[in-house]
Design a protein around this motif. Structure first.
Motif, PDB file in Angstrom:
ATOM      1  N   ASP A  91      -3.120   8.716   0.758  1.00  0.00           N
ATOM      2  CA  ASP A  91      -1.907   9.518   0.979  1.00  0.00           C
ATOM      3  C   ASP A  91      -1.070   8.928   2.107  1.00  0.00           C
ATOM      4  O   ASP A  91       0.169   8.908   2.037  1.00  0.00           O
ATOM      5  CB  ASP A  91      -2.279  10.964   1.297  1.00  0.00           C
ATOM      6  CG  ASP A  91      -2.868  11.683   0.099  1.00  0.00           C
ATOM      7  OD1 ASP A  91      -2.399  11.451  -1.028  1.00  0.00           O
ATOM      8  OD2 ASP A  91      -3.808  12.480   0.285  1.00  0.00           O
ATOM      9  N   LEU A 136       0.621   5.713   0.866  1.00  0.00           N
ATOM     10  CA  LEU A 136       1.750   6.024  -0.017  1.00  0.00           C
ATOM     11  C   LEU A 136       2.923   6.608   0.757  1.00  0.00           C
ATOM     12  O   LEU A 136       4.079   6.242   0.529  1.00  0.00           O
ATOM     13  CB  LEU A 136       1.296   7.006  -1.098  1.00  0.00           C
ATOM     14  CG  LEU A 136       0.342   6.447  -2.164  1.00  0.00           C
ATOM     15  CD1 LEU A 136      -0.301   7.574  -2.954  1.00  0.00           C
ATOM     16  CD2 LEU A 136       1.093   5.500  -3.092  1.00  0.00           C
ATOM     17  N   LYS A 137       2.634   7.518   1.680  1.00  0.00           N
ATOM     18  CA  LYS A 137       3.695   8.202   2.422  1.00  0.00           C
ATOM     19  C   LYS A 137       4.523   7.222   3.246  1.00  0.00           C
ATOM     20  O   LYS A 137       5.757   7.348   3.350  1.00  0.00           O
ATOM     21  CB  LYS A 137       3.078   9.274   3.316  1.00  0.00           C
ATOM     22  CG  LYS A 137       4.061  10.041   4.186  1.00  0.00           C
ATOM     23  CD  LYS A 137       4.938  10.965   3.380  1.00  0.00           C
ATOM     24  CE  LYS A 137       4.141  12.125   2.808  1.00  0.00           C
ATOM     25  NZ  LYS A 137       5.020  13.109   2.130  1.00  0.00           N
ATOM     26  N   ASN A 145       4.445   3.750   2.854  1.00  0.00           N
ATOM     27  CA  ASN A 145       4.643   2.485   2.140  1.00  0.00           C
ATOM     28  C   ASN A 145       3.868   1.342   2.784  1.00  0.00           C
ATOM     29  O   ASN A 145       4.358   0.205   2.877  1.00  0.00           O
ATOM     30  CB  ASN A 145       6.140   2.149   2.071  1.00  0.00           C
ATOM     31  CG  ASN A 145       6.436   1.098   1.013  1.00  0.00           C
ATOM     32  OD1 ASN A 145       5.772   1.035  -0.020  1.00  0.00           O
ATOM     33  ND2 ASN A 145       7.433   0.274   1.262  1.00  0.00           N
ATOM     34  N   TYR A 155      -7.115   0.481  -7.030  1.00  0.00           N
ATOM     35  CA  TYR A 155      -5.656   0.346  -6.976  1.00  0.00           C
ATOM     36  C   TYR A 155      -4.985   1.105  -8.118  1.00  0.00           C
ATOM     37  O   TYR A 155      -3.947   1.752  -7.932  1.00  0.00           O
ATOM     38  CB  TYR A 155      -5.260  -1.129  -7.026  1.00  0.00           C
ATOM     39  CG  TYR A 155      -5.433  -1.869  -5.721  1.00  0.00           C
ATOM     40  CD1 TYR A 155      -4.746  -1.471  -4.583  1.00  0.00           C
ATOM     41  CD2 TYR A 155      -6.265  -2.976  -5.634  1.00  0.00           C
ATOM     42  CE1 TYR A 155      -4.894  -2.161  -3.388  1.00  0.00           C
ATOM     43  CE2 TYR A 155      -6.414  -3.678  -4.443  1.00  0.00           C
ATOM     44  CZ  TYR A 155      -5.736  -3.245  -3.320  1.00  0.00           C
ATOM     45  OH  TYR A 155      -5.882  -3.934  -2.130  1.00  0.00           O
ATOM     46  N   ALA A 164      -3.903   5.111  -8.139  1.00  0.00           N
ATOM     47  CA  ALA A 164      -2.614   5.562  -7.592  1.00  0.00           C
ATOM     48  C   ALA A 164      -1.638   4.400  -7.748  1.00  0.00           C
ATOM     49  O   ALA A 164      -1.560   3.520  -6.891  1.00  0.00           O
ATOM     50  CB  ALA A 164      -2.745   5.977  -6.132  1.00  0.00           C
ATOM     51  N   PRO A 165      -0.899   4.360  -8.854  1.00  0.00           N
ATOM     52  CA  PRO A 165      -0.051   3.195  -9.162  1.00  0.00           C
ATOM     53  C   PRO A 165       0.986   2.865  -8.098  1.00  0.00           C
ATOM     54  O   PRO A 165       1.476   1.733  -8.052  1.00  0.00           O
ATOM     55  CB  PRO A 165       0.626   3.601 -10.481  1.00  0.00           C
ATOM     56  CG  PRO A 165      -0.315   4.595 -11.091  1.00  0.00           C
ATOM     57  CD  PRO A 165      -0.902   5.357  -9.941  1.00  0.00           C
ATOM     58  N   GLY A 166       1.313   3.806  -7.219  1.00  0.00           N
ATOM     59  CA  GLY A 166       2.313   3.533  -6.187  1.00  0.00           C
ATOM     60  C   GLY A 166       1.800   2.708  -5.032  1.00  0.00           C
ATOM     61  O   GLY A 166       2.588   2.270  -4.181  1.00  0.00           O
ATOM     62  N   LEU A 167       0.503   2.459  -4.970  1.00  0.00           N
ATOM     63  CA  LEU A 167      -0.056   1.662  -3.880  1.00  0.00           C
ATOM     64  C   LEU A 167       0.384   0.206  -3.979  1.00  0.00           C
ATOM     65  O   LEU A 167       0.558  -0.327  -5.074  1.00  0.00           O
ATOM     66  CB  LEU A 167      -1.583   1.733  -3.905  1.00  0.00           C
ATOM     67  CG  LEU A 167      -2.208   3.087  -3.557  1.00  0.00           C
ATOM     68  CD1 LEU A 167      -3.694   3.068  -3.846  1.00  0.00           C
ATOM     69  CD2 LEU A 167      -1.947   3.437  -2.095  1.00  0.00           C
ATOM     70  N   ARG A 168       0.541  -0.437  -2.831  1.00  0.00           N
ATOM     71  CA  ARG A 168       0.928  -1.849  -2.761  1.00  0.00           C
ATOM     72  C   ARG A 168      -0.317  -2.705  -2.501  1.00  0.00           C
ATOM     73  O   ARG A 168      -0.794  -2.756  -1.365  1.00  0.00           O
ATOM     74  CB  ARG A 168       1.951  -2.082  -1.645  1.00  0.00           C
ATOM     75  CG  ARG A 168       3.254  -1.319  -1.805  1.00  0.00           C
ATOM     76  CD  ARG A 168       4.122  -1.438  -0.546  1.00  0.00           C
ATOM     77  NE  ARG A 168       4.460  -2.830  -0.253  1.00  0.00           N
ATOM     78  CZ  ARG A 168       4.998  -3.229   0.907  1.00  0.00           C
ATOM     79  NH1 ARG A 168       5.215  -2.355   1.878  1.00  0.00           N
ATOM     80  NH2 ARG A 168       5.266  -4.509   1.094  1.00  0.00           N
TER      81      ARG A 168
END
Length: 424
Positions: free
Chosen positions: A104, A107-108, A110, A134, A137-141
């Motif tokens: 979290d 993601l929050k 970036n 990974y 949560a597809p938004g993870l870099r």
């Protein structure tokens, strides 16, 4: 103005994967390459930051969406981006464990996410595990993976070859049991208890750098948060803070907050000092009084000095181990005698998690983690509110000028309330 800086949050599939040692190795490797590294720790932990401070040479701060809050984290990351070359955040437990979790936070804000995975007894599954973490949560870099506790260089190559093309290999650390960090009931040993800690970190950094310099992580843009000035409500007030082997759980953010409020800080040892410094208020933070009962019980001069300060109405705050020390006894061994009641060590933890305390002075965010129980004839002033439960949280006691609880308070969550605690 905004800042673009290399940043990394290092997590793992679970606890006990070696996150702290790998984080310290990363930090030291980058420091050896000439970079200023600022480290953070997800969650309310006190012990891991001590290790990371040894690795970086800089004070370490906590990032926890529940205890610290989003605004506090944004402010600290932005300030760090203005001052440091690299930002390194060590996660807590496994990547998705807890509500909120390390994921979290990544993601929050970036933050590029790296994983360290204990590869003992593992081969090609290493790549599948990394890819699944990974993908959850597809938004993870994805910033890459570090293989920990490798059996050999060939083992490392198998792990590297198992990774999908979109997940970089950041390196591996061969298994060396002598580098493992010792633990006790509350977590890792304190940094100054590990006599060769600096050498262990240096060796771990060397292992990580064995194939060349460790690359910097991707950059993140940090935008300026809203200004949040703290009024000097404690200007001219002197606060004496217990700090020694028994009283060692002190957030650097709390010290910064007191100084921003205008307080003058001094430190003393309830174990070895015979008198208190000149002060208008006293703070007994958490730590390990149960491991130092002989010195605590035997220092009658300090016991008398603290009792006299309490009788004179000096504001006092005692947190967790500080409350245990302030009580009448721990495991039947006499302690400071400021708070009616007795503490007894238990075999399992008795309190755990972020809580929110409503006091006459205002609400404060806090957390609790302890193995002792406290029985007192006093009626609690109030009970904290748990983060993810309707059950009552920790009791908060007020006995004369003393406020005491198992809670560790996070002062930046309400500086005005903290100022009132140390003046009322």
């Amino acid at each position: 103005m905004s800042f673009n800086k290399p940043a990394l949050l290092l997590s793992a599939p679970a606890s006990n994967q070696g996150k702290t040692l790998v984080s310290a190795a990363l930090a030291r490797a980058w420091r050896n390459q000439g970079y200023t590294v600022q480290a953070f720790k997800c969650g309310p932990d006190f012990l891991d930051p001590m290790i990371l401070q040894t690795a970086t040479g800089r004070a370490v701060y906590n990032l926890d969406l529940g205890m610290c809050g989003e605004a506090d984290i944004a402010q600290r990351l932005y300030q760090t981006a203005a001052e440091a070359d690299v930002i390194l955040v060590e996660g807590v437990m496994g990547l998705y464990d807890g509500q909120p979790s390390s994921a979290d936070i990544a993601l929050k804000f970036n933050l590029p996410l790296a994983l360290t995975i204990d590869a003992s007894g593992m081969a090609q599954t290493f790549g599948a595990l990394a890819a699944g973490l990974y993908a959850h949560a597809p938004g993870l870099r994805p910033a890459g993976v570090i293989g920990n506790r490798l059996g050999s260089a060939h083992h490392g190559q198998i792990l590297r070859d198992s990774l999908p093309a979109n997940i970089p290999w950041l390196g591996g650390m061969l298994r060396q049991d002598e580098l493992s960090l010792p633990e006790r009931h509350l977590g890792l040993f304190r940094a100054n208890e590990i006599s060769d800690l600096n050498e262990r970190i240096a060796r771990a950094a060397s292992l990580l750098s064995s194939n060349g310099p460790v690359p910097l992580p991707p950059t993140t843009t940090f935008q300026p948060p809203p200004q949040n000035d703290i009024p000097a409500l404690l200007s001219g007030r002197r606060i004496a803070i217990a700090r020694d082997e028994a009283f060692c759980f002190i957030y650097q953010a709390n010290l910064d907050c007191l100084q921003a409020l205008g307080a003058e800080l001094s430190f003393f040892s309830p174990l070895s000092d015979q008198q208190l410094p000149e002060a208008d208020a006293i703070w007994l933070p958490g730590g390990y009084p149960e491991l130092n009962l002989g010195a605590l019980s035997g220092n009658q001069a300090m016991r008398q000095a603290l009792q006299q300060a309490w009788q004179q109405g000096m504001p006092m705050l005692a947190e967790c181990g500080g409350m245990m020390a302030a009580s009448d006894s721990i495991n039947a061994s006499p302690t400071l005698g400021l708070l009616p009641g007795a503490c007894q060590m238990q075999t399992r933890f008795q309190g755990l998690g972020v809580q929110f305390a409503s006091l006459p002075e205002g609400e404060l965010h806090a957390h609790t983690f302890h193995y002792s129980s406290f029985n007192s004839p006093l009626t609690a002033l109030s009970h904290a509110r748990k983060q993810n439960s309707q059950k009552p949280g920790e009791a908060i006691y007020r006995h004369g000028s003393l406020t005491a609880s198992y809670l560790h308070f996070y002062f930046p969550s309400n500086p005005a309330a903290v100022a009132r605690l140390f003046t009322s």
